[in-house]
Design an enzyme around this catalytic site. Structure first.
Site, PDB file in Angstrom:
ATOM      1  N   TYR A   1       0.820  -1.222   0.000  1.00  5.79           N
ATOM      2  CA  TYR A   1       0.000   0.000   0.000  1.00  5.79           C
ATOM      3  C   TYR A   1       0.850   1.268   0.000  1.00  5.79           C
ATOM      4  O   TYR A   1       0.315   2.369  -0.099  1.00  5.79           O
ATOM      5  CB  TYR A   1      -0.989  -0.002   1.173  1.00  5.79           C
ATOM      6  CG  TYR A   1      -2.265  -0.771   0.862  1.00  5.79           C
ATOM      7  CD1 TYR A   1      -2.220  -2.069   0.382  1.00  5.79           C
ATOM      8  CD2 TYR A   1      -3.519  -0.188   1.050  1.00  5.79           C
ATOM      9  CE1 TYR A   1      -3.379  -2.774   0.104  1.00  5.79           C
ATOM     10  CE2 TYR A   1      -4.683  -0.888   0.773  1.00  5.79           C
ATOM     11  CZ  TYR A   1      -4.610  -2.179   0.291  1.00  5.79           C
ATOM     12  OH  TYR A   1      -5.767  -2.854   0.007  1.00  5.79           O
TER      13      TYR A   1
ATOM     14  N   GLU B   1     -13.795  -1.918  11.045  1.00  8.58           N
ATOM     15  CA  GLU B   1     -15.042  -1.213  10.714  1.00  8.58           C
ATOM     16  C   GLU B   1     -16.215  -1.698  11.576  1.00  8.58           C
ATOM     17  O   GLU B   1     -17.050  -0.900  12.005  1.00  8.58           O
ATOM     18  CB  GLU B   1     -15.364  -1.408   9.229  1.00  8.58           C
ATOM     19  CG  GLU B   1     -16.599  -0.662   8.763  1.00  8.58           C
ATOM     20  CD  GLU B   1     -16.731  -0.693   7.250  1.00  8.58           C
ATOM     21  OE1 GLU B   1     -16.158   0.193   6.590  1.00  8.58           O
ATOM     22  OE2 GLU B   1     -17.393  -1.610   6.725  1.00  8.58           O
TER      23      GLU B   1
HETATM   24  C1  4GW Z   1      -5.354  -7.753   1.332  1.00  9.70           C
HETATM   25  O1  4GW Z   1      -4.413  -8.415   0.973  1.00  9.70           O
HETATM   26  C2  4GW Z   1      -5.120  -6.473   2.002  1.00  9.70           C
HETATM   27  S1  4GW Z   1      -3.625  -5.797   2.298  1.00  9.70           S
HETATM   28  C3  4GW Z   1      -6.093  -5.667   2.470  1.00  9.70           C
HETATM   29  C4  4GW Z   1      -5.602  -4.491   3.090  1.00  9.70           C
HETATM   30  C5  4GW Z   1      -4.239  -4.444   3.064  1.00  9.70           C
HETATM   31  C6  4GW Z   1      -3.426  -3.366   3.585  1.00  9.70           C
HETATM   32  C7  4GW Z   1      -4.046  -2.274   4.190  1.00  9.70           C
HETATM   33  C8  4GW Z   1      -2.006  -3.370   3.446  1.00  9.70           C
HETATM   34  O2  4GW Z   1      -1.369  -4.296   2.941  1.00  9.70           O
HETATM   35  N1  4GW Z   1      -1.314  -2.272   3.895  1.00  9.70           N
HETATM   36  C9  4GW Z   1      -1.944  -1.214   4.448  1.00  9.70           C
HETATM   37  O3  4GW Z   1      -1.275  -0.211   4.797  1.00  9.70           O
HETATM   38  N2  4GW Z   1      -3.311  -1.240   4.635  1.00  9.70           N
HETATM   39  C10 4GW Z   1      -3.956  -0.083   5.305  1.00  9.70           C
HETATM   40  O4  4GW Z   1      -5.229  -0.449   5.787  1.00  9.70           O
HETATM   41  C11 4GW Z   1      -4.162   1.037   4.288  1.00  9.70           C
HETATM   42  O5  4GW Z   1      -4.084   2.288   4.945  1.00  9.70           O
HETATM   43  C12 4GW Z   1      -5.563   0.758   3.819  1.00  9.70           C
HETATM   44  O6  4GW Z   1      -6.170   1.895   3.221  1.00  9.70           O
HETATM   45  C13 4GW Z   1      -6.234   0.321   5.115  1.00  9.70           C
HETATM   46  C14 4GW Z   1      -7.519  -0.495   4.951  1.00  9.70           C
HETATM   47  O7  4GW Z   1      -7.360  -1.505   3.979  1.00  9.70           O
HETATM   48  P1  4GW Z   1      -8.165  -1.394   2.593  1.00  9.70           P
HETATM   49  O8  4GW Z   1      -8.072   0.016   2.119  1.00  9.70           O
HETATM   50  O9  4GW Z   1      -7.686  -2.425   1.621  1.00  9.70           O
HETATM   51  O10 4GW Z   1      -9.636  -1.729   3.031  1.00  9.70           O
HETATM   52  P2  4GW Z   1     -10.943  -1.457   2.134  1.00  9.70           P
HETATM   53  O11 4GW Z   1     -10.978  -2.544   1.086  1.00  9.70           O
HETATM   54  O12 4GW Z   1     -12.073  -1.548   3.114  1.00  9.70           O
HETATM   55  O13 4GW Z   1     -10.835  -0.103   1.496  1.00  9.70           O
END
Ligand code: 4GW
Ligand code: MN
Length: 297
Positions: free
Chosen positions: A71, A248
């Protein structure tokens, strides 16, 4: 004092404009909760008036974001967009939590804005990366943020600011309506429904479904929220259960018992995959299209 403020806005320049303040600003959306918290939609606030009010208090706003593992690729676009749209004209500290400080590119920031790198560990499970944000935020509020900023805003990194996001969002404690559920029958909210979890919310309870990717408030309130959510997550872990939507789900449980004092409309967290809506006059903070396979492998 208040007279001076209105004089600086354009609303007072002619009678017709002034009269507008006596009319409901929006009749197509809910702008107030049953506990009298405003819901922020375009047209409901006067930004000149609010900017003046917050400028008088000389506030500093902290923006926390996590860029762990892959990310990290979202970080540059995120910060660049924040430079254009987030809290223009106010003092801002970006707090970037990452496991790879050396991979953070050099970025030129506008005056009054700083970027602070905070090194955190990674976790093998992505759900843990997401959930441990709660722990890191509350620990760093204690250690550092409370000395440096008046408000904290906590967001996902896989996003870009695409329109104004300013002091209208600030309050003691705020959450954001999840774009997929703002007009959904509450029975369909994806709250945690298993009674064994700390995030459990029974059917026929709950007001709104809040997004995990945008919340904030005064330091004390964000401290209490993040600490409580972290403790609930740890309790669940000991009981070998993980809430359906991770952090969440816990935020939604917290907001059930500690009502936010302000709520942001889905203007503040939209996903273009959901298309357009008539009620949506602005898209201020947009999910970045991601190749789930590549980014999550
Ligand atoms: C699946 O393999 C992953 S990796 C799902 C989240 C991951 C992740 C998330 C990561 O590898 N590194 C990271 O820094 N994050 C942080 O968690 C990042 O700030 C991200 O915006 C936040 C939440 O994960 P997301 O944005 O993927 O969640 P959704 O799908 O709900 O937007
Ligand atoms: Mn996200």
């Amino acid at each position: 004092m208040s007279l001076q403020i209105t004089c600086t806005t354009t609303t007072i320049q002619n009678g017709e404009e002034m009269y507008r303040i006596l009319k409901p600003p929006r009749t197509d959306v809910l702008v107030m909760t049953p506990w009298f918290a405003p819901i922020v939609w375009d047209g409901t606030f006067d930004i000149d008036l609010l900017d003046y009010k917050f400028k008088m208090r000389n506030v500093t706003i902290g923006l926390t974001v996590f860029a762990v593992k892959k990310y990290i690729i979202f970080l540059q676009g995120f910060i660049e967009s924040a430079e254009n749209y987030f809290m223009q004209g106010h003092q801002v500290n970006y707090y970037v939590f990452t496991d790879q400080p050396e991979a953070v590119p050099q970025m030129n920031l506008k005056p009054g804005r700083n970027l602070v790198l905070l090194v955190v560990q990674s976790y093998p499970q992505w759900q843990e990366i997401s959930m441990h944000r709660m722990e890191m935020i509350y620990l760093f509020i204690q250690k550092r943020f409370k000395k440096e900023v008046d408000y904290l805003v906590c967001v996902d990194v896989d996003m870009t600011f695409s329109d104004h996001v300013g002091v209208e969002i600030l309050d003691n404690l705020f959450g954001t309506l999840h774009p997929a559920f703002y007009d959904t029958n509450p029975i369909e909210y994806t709250y945690e429904r298993r009674i064994e979890s700390e995030a459990y919310i029974p059917f026929y309870e709950g007001d709104f479904y809040y997004a995990g990717g945008f919340f904030g408030g005064k330091l004390k309130e964000v401290f209490l929220l993040t600490k409580r959510c972290h403790e609930a997550i740890m309790k669940d872990k000991n009981n070998e259960i993980e809430a359906i939507w991770h952090d969440e789900s816990h935020i939604n449980k917290y907001f059930l018992n500690h009502k936010p004092t302000k709520i942001l409309s889905p203007e503040y967290l939209w996903d273009n995959d959901m298309g357009n809506r008539n009620i949506l006059r602005k898209k201020r903070f947009l999910a970045v299209r991601k190749n789930h396979k590549a980014i999550r492998s």
